[in-house]
Motif scaffolding. Structure first.
Motif, PDB file in Angstrom:
ATOM      1  N   PRO A  34      48.177  36.598  54.448  1.00  0.00           N
ATOM      2  CA  PRO A  34      46.716  36.347  54.896  1.00  0.00           C
ATOM      3  C   PRO A  34      45.612  36.470  54.605  1.00  0.00           C
ATOM      4  O   PRO A  34      44.620  35.468  55.209  1.00  0.00           O
ATOM      5  CB  PRO A  34      47.194  37.746  56.176  1.00  0.00           C
ATOM      6  N   LEU A  35      45.253  36.267  53.458  1.00  0.00           N
ATOM      7  CA  LEU A  35      44.115  36.330  53.126  1.00  0.00           C
ATOM      8  C   LEU A  35      44.024  35.258  51.978  1.00  0.00           C
ATOM      9  O   LEU A  35      42.959  35.285  51.335  1.00  0.00           O
ATOM     10  CB  LEU A  35      44.203  38.127  51.976  1.00  0.00           C
ATOM     11  N   LEU A  36      44.910  34.332  52.167  1.00  0.00           N
ATOM     12  CA  LEU A  36      44.580  33.322  51.281  1.00  0.00           C
ATOM     13  C   LEU A  36      43.432  32.178  51.601  1.00  0.00           C
ATOM     14  O   LEU A  36      43.445  32.188  52.892  1.00  0.00           O
ATOM     15  CB  LEU A  36      45.708  32.199  50.823  1.00  0.00           C
ATOM     16  N   GLY A  37      42.934  31.846  50.882  1.00  0.00           N
ATOM     17  CA  GLY A  37      41.756  31.067  51.526  1.00  0.00           C
ATOM     18  C   GLY A  37      40.055  31.724  50.890  1.00  0.00           C
ATOM     19  O   GLY A  37      39.292  31.029  52.319  1.00  0.00           O
ATOM     20  N   THR A  38      40.671  32.853  51.013  1.00  0.00           N
ATOM     21  CA  THR A  38      39.330  33.650  51.589  1.00  0.00           C
ATOM     22  C   THR A  38      38.755  34.188  50.239  1.00  0.00           C
ATOM     23  O   THR A  38      39.824  34.639  49.443  1.00  0.00           O
ATOM     24  CB  THR A  38      39.321  35.026  52.117  1.00  0.00           C
ATOM     25  N   PRO A  39      37.445  35.212  50.031  1.00  0.00           N
ATOM     26  CA  PRO A  39      36.711  35.372  48.795  1.00  0.00           C
ATOM     27  C   PRO A  39      37.664  36.689  48.338  1.00  0.00           C
ATOM     28  O   PRO A  39      37.610  36.983  47.436  1.00  0.00           O
ATOM     29  CB  PRO A  39      35.451  36.022  49.256  1.00  0.00           C
ATOM     30  N   VAL A  40      38.011  37.257  49.896  1.00  0.00           N
ATOM     31  CA  VAL A  40      38.463  39.245  49.575  1.00  0.00           C
ATOM     32  C   VAL A  40      40.025  38.778  48.985  1.00  0.00           C
ATOM     33  O   VAL A  40      40.264  39.823  47.536  1.00  0.00           O
ATOM     34  CB  VAL A  40      38.658  39.499  51.000  1.00  0.00           C
ATOM     35  N   ALA A  41      40.547  37.455  49.000  1.00  0.00           N
ATOM     36  CA  ALA A  41      41.786  37.379  47.886  1.00  0.00           C
ATOM     37  C   ALA A  41      41.918  37.169  46.692  1.00  0.00           C
ATOM     38  O   ALA A  41      42.567  37.542  46.022  1.00  0.00           O
ATOM     39  CB  ALA A  41      43.287  36.518  48.296  1.00  0.00           C
ATOM     40  N   TRP A  42      40.796  36.914  46.027  1.00  0.00           N
ATOM     41  CA  TRP A  42      40.512  36.457  45.197  1.00  0.00           C
ATOM     42  C   TRP A  42      39.484  38.090  44.101  1.00  0.00           C
ATOM     43  O   TRP A  42      40.421  38.563  42.955  1.00  0.00           O
ATOM     44  CB  TRP A  42      39.024  36.040  44.511  1.00  0.00           C
ATOM     45  N   GLY A  43      39.608  38.869  44.881  1.00  0.00           N
ATOM     46  CA  GLY A  43      39.067  40.280  44.598  1.00  0.00           C
ATOM     47  C   GLY A  43      40.511  41.011  44.274  1.00  0.00           C
ATOM     48  O   GLY A  43      39.699  42.186  43.714  1.00  0.00           O
ATOM     49  N   LEU A  44      41.011  41.131  45.743  1.00  0.00           N
ATOM     50  CA  LEU A  44      42.349  42.146  45.183  1.00  0.00           C
ATOM     51  C   LEU A  44      44.016  41.292  44.190  1.00  0.00           C
ATOM     52  O   LEU A  44      44.443  42.079  43.746  1.00  0.00           O
ATOM     53  CB  LEU A  44      43.076  41.949  46.500  1.00  0.00           C
ATOM     54  N   LEU A  45      43.273  39.740  43.640  1.00  0.00           N
ATOM     55  CA  LEU A  45      44.445  39.631  42.864  1.00  0.00           C
ATOM     56  C   LEU A  45      44.260  39.975  41.796  1.00  0.00           C
ATOM     57  O   LEU A  45      45.405  40.414  41.203  1.00  0.00           O
ATOM     58  CB  LEU A  45      43.874  38.008  42.593  1.00  0.00           C
ATOM     59  N   PRO A  46      43.116  40.224  40.889  1.00  0.00           N
ATOM     60  CA  PRO A  46      43.088  41.238  39.264  1.00  0.00           C
ATOM     61  C   PRO A  46      43.806  42.769  39.853  1.00  0.00           C
ATOM     62  O   PRO A  46      44.865  43.549  39.236  1.00  0.00           O
ATOM     63  CB  PRO A  46      42.083  41.601  39.137  1.00  0.00           C
ATOM     64  N   PHE A  47      43.843  43.270  41.008  1.00  0.00           N
ATOM     65  CA  PHE A  47      44.522  45.045  40.980  1.00  0.00           C
ATOM     66  C   PHE A  47      45.805  44.511  41.603  1.00  0.00           C
ATOM     67  O   PHE A  47      46.686  45.736  41.386  1.00  0.00           O
ATOM     68  CB  PHE A  47      43.484  45.257  41.957  1.00  0.00           C
ATOM     69  N   LEU A  48      45.749  43.784  42.399  1.00  0.00           N
ATOM     70  CA  LEU A  48      47.676  43.392  42.782  1.00  0.00           C
ATOM     71  C   LEU A  48      48.605  42.802  41.620  1.00  0.00           C
ATOM     72  O   LEU A  48      49.356  43.265  40.491  1.00  0.00           O
ATOM     73  CB  LEU A  48      48.042  42.470  43.459  1.00  0.00           C
ATOM     74  N   ALA A  68      57.193  39.637  44.642  1.00  0.00           N
ATOM     75  CA  ALA A  68      57.306  38.800  46.065  1.00  0.00           C
ATOM     76  C   ALA A  68      56.698  39.968  47.913  1.00  0.00           C
ATOM     77  O   ALA A  68      56.181  39.615  48.039  1.00  0.00           O
ATOM     78  CB  ALA A  68      59.120  38.755  46.252  1.00  0.00           C
ATOM     79  N   LEU A  69      56.756  41.258  47.065  1.00  0.00           N
ATOM     80  CA  LEU A  69      56.361  42.508  47.997  1.00  0.00           C
ATOM     81  C   LEU A  69      54.717  42.680  48.076  1.00  0.00           C
ATOM     82  O   LEU A  69      54.204  42.745  49.161  1.00  0.00           O
ATOM     83  CB  LEU A  69      56.878  43.889  47.947  1.00  0.00           C
ATOM     84  N   ILE A  70      54.622  42.363  46.137  1.00  0.00           N
ATOM     85  CA  ILE A  70      52.923  42.353  46.372  1.00  0.00           C
ATOM     86  C   ILE A  70      52.266  40.729  47.191  1.00  0.00           C
ATOM     87  O   ILE A  70      51.087  41.530  47.651  1.00  0.00           O
ATOM     88  CB  ILE A  70      52.649  42.404  45.005  1.00  0.00           C
ATOM     89  N   LEU A  71      52.476  40.099  47.087  1.00  0.00           N
ATOM     90  CA  LEU A  71      52.330  38.931  47.429  1.00  0.00           C
ATOM     91  C   LEU A  71      52.228  38.902  48.746  1.00  0.00           C
ATOM     92  O   LEU A  71      51.502  38.207  49.833  1.00  0.00           O
ATOM     93  CB  LEU A  71      53.046  37.223  46.973  1.00  0.00           C
ATOM     94  N   VAL A  72      53.077  39.930  50.364  1.00  0.00           N
ATOM     95  CA  VAL A  72      52.926  39.583  51.779  1.00  0.00           C
ATOM     96  C   VAL A  72      51.633  39.786  51.991  1.00  0.00           C
ATOM     97  O   VAL A  72      51.669  39.631  52.893  1.00  0.00           O
ATOM     98  CB  VAL A  72      54.601  40.659  51.969  1.00  0.00           C
ATOM     99  N   PRO A  73      50.978  40.901  51.539  1.00  0.00           N
ATOM    100  CA  PRO A  73      49.711  41.427  52.253  1.00  0.00           C
ATOM    101  C   PRO A  73      48.904  40.961  51.776  1.00  0.00           C
ATOM    102  O   PRO A  73      47.715  40.517  52.663  1.00  0.00           O
ATOM    103  CB  PRO A  73      48.964  43.087  51.372  1.00  0.00           C
TER     104      PRO A  73
END
Length: 177
Positions: free
Chosen positions: A60-74, A52-57
């Motif tokens: 705001p990025l949902l729907g952007t290409p940045v979210a897909w870039g961060l998702l594997p690291f999170l 839950a805490l990792i999803l907080v940041p």
């Protein structure tokens, strides 16, 4: 406390007739295991809270290409936390059992990885030693006998090892008398 004594002190220590420690009732049996500060329900809670805490940041990025870039690291961070805690649980499967008869003492150490280790001796000749300084841990407890020296309860706290030393000394002196 991660140690459990089962003491049999009522009645005669030895049955009449031919005696074999394997058939006789032990005078005492001790089980030792490492302290578990995080129970299984706590493990699930920690994993859920971390997720839950990792999803907080990420919200705001949902729907952007940045979210897909961060998702594997999170998700990699969540996986590392899970793997580390599981490894800790496997390492905590270590246990030691000490069984004391009037004519024999046995120590069996069950390792999380690798074979079990066993030691036995005549309790009359066994010496319990507490190394307050100089051992791998503070108040290091060892048993010596039959040409070998084995450690006991190295994973316990110093106070628990002191209590273990006192109990073992008292039990061995009663059996050897």
């Amino acid at each position: 406390m991660p140690l459990n004594w089962i003491k049999k002190t009522e009645g005669a220590p030895v049955d009449a007739g031919a005696f074999s420690h394997a058939a006789g009732v032990p005078v005492a049996h001790l089980e030792l295991w490492p302290h578990r500060s995080l129970p299984p329900k706590g493990f699930a809670g920690v994993m859920l809270a971390a997720f839950a805490l990792i999803l907080v940041p990420l919200f705001p990025l949902l729907g952007t290409p940045v979210a897909w870039g961060l998702l594997p690291f999170l998700m990699g961070a969540i996986w590392l936390l899970w793997a580390g805690l599981r490894r800790s649980y496997r390492d905590g499967e270590l246990s030691e059992e000490l069984t004391l008869w009037s004519d024999r003492i046995e120590v069996r150490r069950t390792n999380p990885r690798g074979p079990a280790q066993e030691w036995h001796a005549n309790p009359y000749w066994v010496r319990v030693t507490m190394h307050e300084k100089g051992g791998p841990v503070e108040n290091y407890v060892t048993l010596s006998g039959d040409g070998r020296e084995v450690e006991l309860g190295a994973f316990l706290s110093p106070e628990e090892r002191t209590e273990l030393y006192d109990d073992l000394s008292e039990m061995l002196s009663r059996v050897a008398a």
